[in-house]
Structures are given as structure tokens and as C-alpha cells.
Design a protein around this motif. Structure first.
Motif, short mmCIF file in Angstrom:
data_model
loop_
_atom_site.label_atom_id
_atom_site.label_comp_id
_atom_site.label_asym_id
_atom_site.label_seq_id
_atom_site.Cartn_x
_atom_site.Cartn_y
_atom_site.Cartn_z
N GLU A 1 0.84 -1.20 0.00
CA GLU A 1 0.00 0.00 0.00
C GLU A 1 0.87 1.25 0.00
N GLY A 2 0.52 2.23 -0.83
CA GLY A 2 1.29 3.47 -0.87
C GLY A 2 0.59 4.52 -1.71
N MET A 3 0.95 5.80 -1.50
CA MET A 3 0.42 6.88 -2.32
C MET A 3 0.87 6.70 -3.77
N SER A 4 0.10 7.26 -4.70
CA SER A 4 0.38 7.04 -6.13
C SER A 4 1.82 7.41 -6.50
N HIS A 5 2.30 8.59 -6.05
CA HIS A 5 3.64 9.01 -6.45
C HIS A 5 4.71 8.10 -5.87
N VAL A 6 4.45 7.52 -4.70
CA VAL A 6 5.41 6.58 -4.10
C VAL A 6 5.41 5.27 -4.88
N LEU A 7 4.23 4.80 -5.28
CA LEU A 7 4.14 3.55 -6.05
C LEU A 7 4.84 3.70 -7.40
N ILE A 8 4.69 4.86 -8.03
CA ILE A 8 5.35 5.09 -9.32
C ILE A 8 6.87 5.05 -9.16
N GLU A 9 7.38 5.63 -8.09
CA GLU A 9 8.82 5.56 -7.82
C GLU A 9 9.26 4.11 -7.58
N ASN A 10 8.46 3.35 -6.84
CA ASN A 10 8.80 1.95 -6.57
C ASN A 10 8.81 1.12 -7.84
N LEU A 11 7.87 1.39 -8.74
CA LEU A 11 7.85 0.66 -10.02
C LEU A 11 9.07 1.03 -10.85
N THR A 12 9.46 2.28 -10.84
CA THR A 12 10.64 2.73 -11.58
C THR A 12 11.90 2.02 -11.09
N ARG A 13 12.00 1.85 -9.76
CA ARG A 13 13.19 1.21 -9.19
C ARG A 13 13.15 -0.32 -9.32
N GLY A 14 12.02 -0.88 -9.73
CA GLY A 14 11.91 -2.32 -9.84
C GLY A 14 11.50 -2.99 -8.55
N ASP A 15 11.04 -2.22 -7.57
CA ASP A 15 10.62 -2.79 -6.29
C ASP A 15 9.21 -3.38 -6.36
N LEU A 16 8.44 -3.02 -7.37
CA LEU A 16 7.10 -3.57 -7.59
C LEU A 16 6.98 -4.04 -9.03
N ASP A 17 6.09 -5.02 -9.25
CA ASP A 17 5.87 -5.55 -10.60
C ASP A 17 4.69 -4.86 -11.29
N PHE A 18 3.63 -4.59 -10.52
CA PHE A 18 2.44 -3.90 -11.04
C PHE A 18 2.00 -2.87 -10.02
N ILE A 19 1.41 -1.79 -10.51
CA ILE A 19 0.81 -0.81 -9.60
C ILE A 19 -0.57 -0.43 -10.12
N LEU A 20 -1.48 -0.19 -9.18
CA LEU A 20 -2.83 0.29 -9.50
C LEU A 20 -2.95 1.65 -8.83
N CYS A 21 -2.77 2.71 -9.62
CA CYS A 21 -2.77 4.04 -9.04
C CYS A 21 -3.10 5.07 -10.11
N TYR A 22 -3.08 6.33 -9.71
CA TYR A 22 -3.57 7.40 -10.56
C TYR A 22 -2.45 8.13 -11.29
N ASP A 23 -2.82 8.57 -12.51
CA ASP A 23 -2.00 9.50 -13.29
C ASP A 23 -0.56 9.01 -13.46
N VAL A 24 -0.41 7.75 -13.86
CA VAL A 24 0.91 7.20 -14.17
C VAL A 24 1.45 7.91 -15.41
#
Length: 310
Positions: free
Chosen positions: A126-149
Motif C-alpha cells: 500500500e502506498g500513495m500514487s507518487h510513491v508507487l510510481i517511484e517503486n515501479l521505476t526502481r523495480g521494487d514492484l511488478d504492477f501498480i494500481l494508481c492514478y496518473d501514471v
């Protein structure tokens, strides 16, 4: 030349800027620059053109970038296949979701995956959209469901729905009445920190209209914002699904914001640098199933965009 150097090089090319790439990778800029120079020395060619705006790949750099993407994908796929074989052919997907969505769609998603995709283990973060986008960029997550990617070359994204933000107030005499955006800004507002997708949308809309956003309480927690509103200390601008239970219980009120509406786009996104997942299609279907309740609750405040991709 090693895998870490290839990953660094890809990040620099995609960021277009050494400083930004170093921040995303959480390494010192000098260390990043040294790794890039080592690759150039190893290959005997210049890979980047450095200028005042940042960097861009040379012809040789473009060739290496394309090969590096393929290599990193193969390595990730090999790692996943070996791990899956060790776990009796199971597959783990690291999945990021925003706190508000987690409340209404997260449990449904977990149950749907468990029932329909028994070989898929979903690790939900669980995380705010901007945090999830950063995590996806770093490869820490495989998929994200969030806003304004953002529409970046390293992301694969699917637009799922659009929904409108609402003004959250204590219960009062304005039940069911819309409010103009300019009037909403006159409220004593409790808002998330800068970088949050809600705060970004409100700030951008205010700026485009020549208005000023004044935030009285800056709070990261949605629960804390709702508590401030319920106590009569503030109003807030939030997605309606974050306050559905409180509105139904009568402890909070929600007013549609108009002229203009504050509309966001929800994306399911992944990184193009990773290898394919066997359960990817099933996961996408499970996400859409979990969002159906959200669409039912939002009514005219949302519309599905299942078939639209970017």
C-alpha cells in the motif's frame, strides 16, 4: 560490463538526466557517472552525449540501450522461472495499490486472485500514487494500481477508469448540492502532501485558473483528514470512494465539484524491463473484477475505460 552497469545505463537513458537517474537509483551521481564511464571504456565508444539539458544516447548508445533492455528482461524472466520451479510452479507478483483503493478494492482483488489463480501469490503493498510510481521505476514492484501514471517509455499502462474528486465537509445543509471549484478553494482545507495525485490535480487546476490553493492542514493520512473534517476543523478534497462508509453513516458529507470537475485517470501499470508473468492476463481480469464494486458505488462520478491503453 555487468548487469548493474546495464541497469544504470538504461536508467540514465530513460531519465535523460544523470541527476534524476541517480535519485531514482538511490546512488551518488559521481558513482553513477563512474559506472557509465567504465562501460564506455570497456566498449571503446561514447554512449552518451552530455549537454546543458542532460544526456542523450549516441548511435552506439541506442544500440546498447535496446540490447540492455532485452538482457535485463531475460535475466528477470530466468530468475522468476527458477524461483517458480522451486516453489512448485507458483508465481509471486508484487502489487502496489493506493490506500483509498485498498479499502474498497484490495480485499476483493486478493480473494479473486486466491480463488481463480491458485498458482499466483499476490504480495500487496500500500502506498500513495507518487510513491508507487517511484517503486515501479526502481523495480521494487511488478504492477501498480494508481492514478496518473506518466507516459514514460519504460512503463506499460492500461487506463481503467476515470473518477471525479469531491469536497468532503461535515454534515450540513448542502447535502447533494454541487460546489464550484473556486468556492471549494475558499474552504479551510486539509490536504495530502505535495506529490500526491489529489494534491497535484487540485494545485494544477488552481494554477490554470489563476487561483491560489491555501492548505491549512497538510496530512498524509486519509483517516486523519477525515477525522479533522468530522470534527468540523476543516474540509477536504478527496476521491468519493475514500469516504463512502462515512457518507452513508451520515458522519461526513460529499459535494460534487464542478466548473471544472477534478477528474483523474486510474491506471494498471507495469515496467517494460521485466519479463512476462504467466498469470498476467488473469491478474488484469481480477483487477477489473475488483473495481466493479467501485464503479457501482461511484455511479455518475466515474466511468470505465477498459479498452483504452496508453
Amino acid at each position: 560490463m555487468n548487469l548493474r552497469q546495464l541497469k544504470y545505463f538504461v536508467s540514465v537513458v530513460e531519465a535523460g538526466n544523470m541527476t534524476r537517474a541517480a535519485d531514482q537509483l538511490h546512488v551518488a551521481q559521481t558513482a553513477l557517472g563512474m559506472q557509465i564511464r567504465q562501460i564506455e571504456e570497456d566498449l571503446g565508444v561514447a554512449l552518451l552525449v552530455r549537454h546543458s539539458r542532460g544526456v542523450e544516447p549516441t548511435t552506439a548508445g541506442k544500440v546498447l540501450y535496446a540490447r540492455a533492455i532485452d538482457i535485463l528482461k531475460l535475466v528477470e524472466e530466468a530468475r522468476r522461472e527458477v524461483s517458480s520451479a522451486e516453489r512448485d510452479n507458483s508465481e509471486t507478483i508484487r502489487f502496489g495499490i493506493t490506500p483509498a483503493l485498498m479499502l474498497i478494492a484490495g480485499p476483493e482483488l486478493a480473494l479473486t486472485v486466491r480463488q481463480n489463480l491458485p498458482q499466483l501469490f499476490l504480495s500487496i503493498v500500500e502506498g500513495m500514487s507518487h510513491v508507487l510510481i517511484e517503486n515501479l521505476t526502481r523495480g521494487d514492484l511488478d504492477f501498480i494500481l494508481c492514478y496518473d501514471v506518466p507516459d514514460l517509455p519504460q512503463f506499460s499502462r492500461t487506463a481503467l477508469l476515470q473518477d471525479d474528486l469531491v469536497l468532503i465537509t461535515p454534515p450540513g445543509t448542502y447535502k447533494g448540492e454541487s460546489i464550484a471549484f473556486v468556492d471549494a478553494l475558499d474552504e479551510c482545507l486539509a490536504m495530502p502532501e505535495p506529490g500526491d495525485s489529489v494534491r497535484t490535480l487540485v494545485t494544477r487546476t488552481a494554477r490554470d485558473l489563476g487561483l491560489e490553493l491555501n492548505v491549512t492542514y497538510e496530512v498524509r493520512s486519509i483517516s486523519a483528514m477525515k477525522n479533522l473534517v468530522a470534527r468540523g476543523a476543516a474540509s477536504s478534497i478527496l476521491p468519493y470512494f475514500a469516504v463512502i462508509d462515512e457518507v452513508k453513516a451520515g458522519s461526513l458529507a460529499a459535494r460534487r465539484i464542478i466548473t471544472p470537475a477534478l477528474r483523474r485517470t486510474l491506471f494498471l501499470a507495469s515496467s517494460k524491463q521485466r519479463g512476462p508473468f504467466r498469470g498476467e492476463a488473469g491478474l488484469t481480469g481480477a483487477v477489473r473484477t475488483s473495481l466493479q464494486r467501485l464503479l457501482d458505488e461511484l455511479g455518475t462520478l466515474a466511468q470505465p475505460l477498459w479498452m483504452r491503453t496508453g
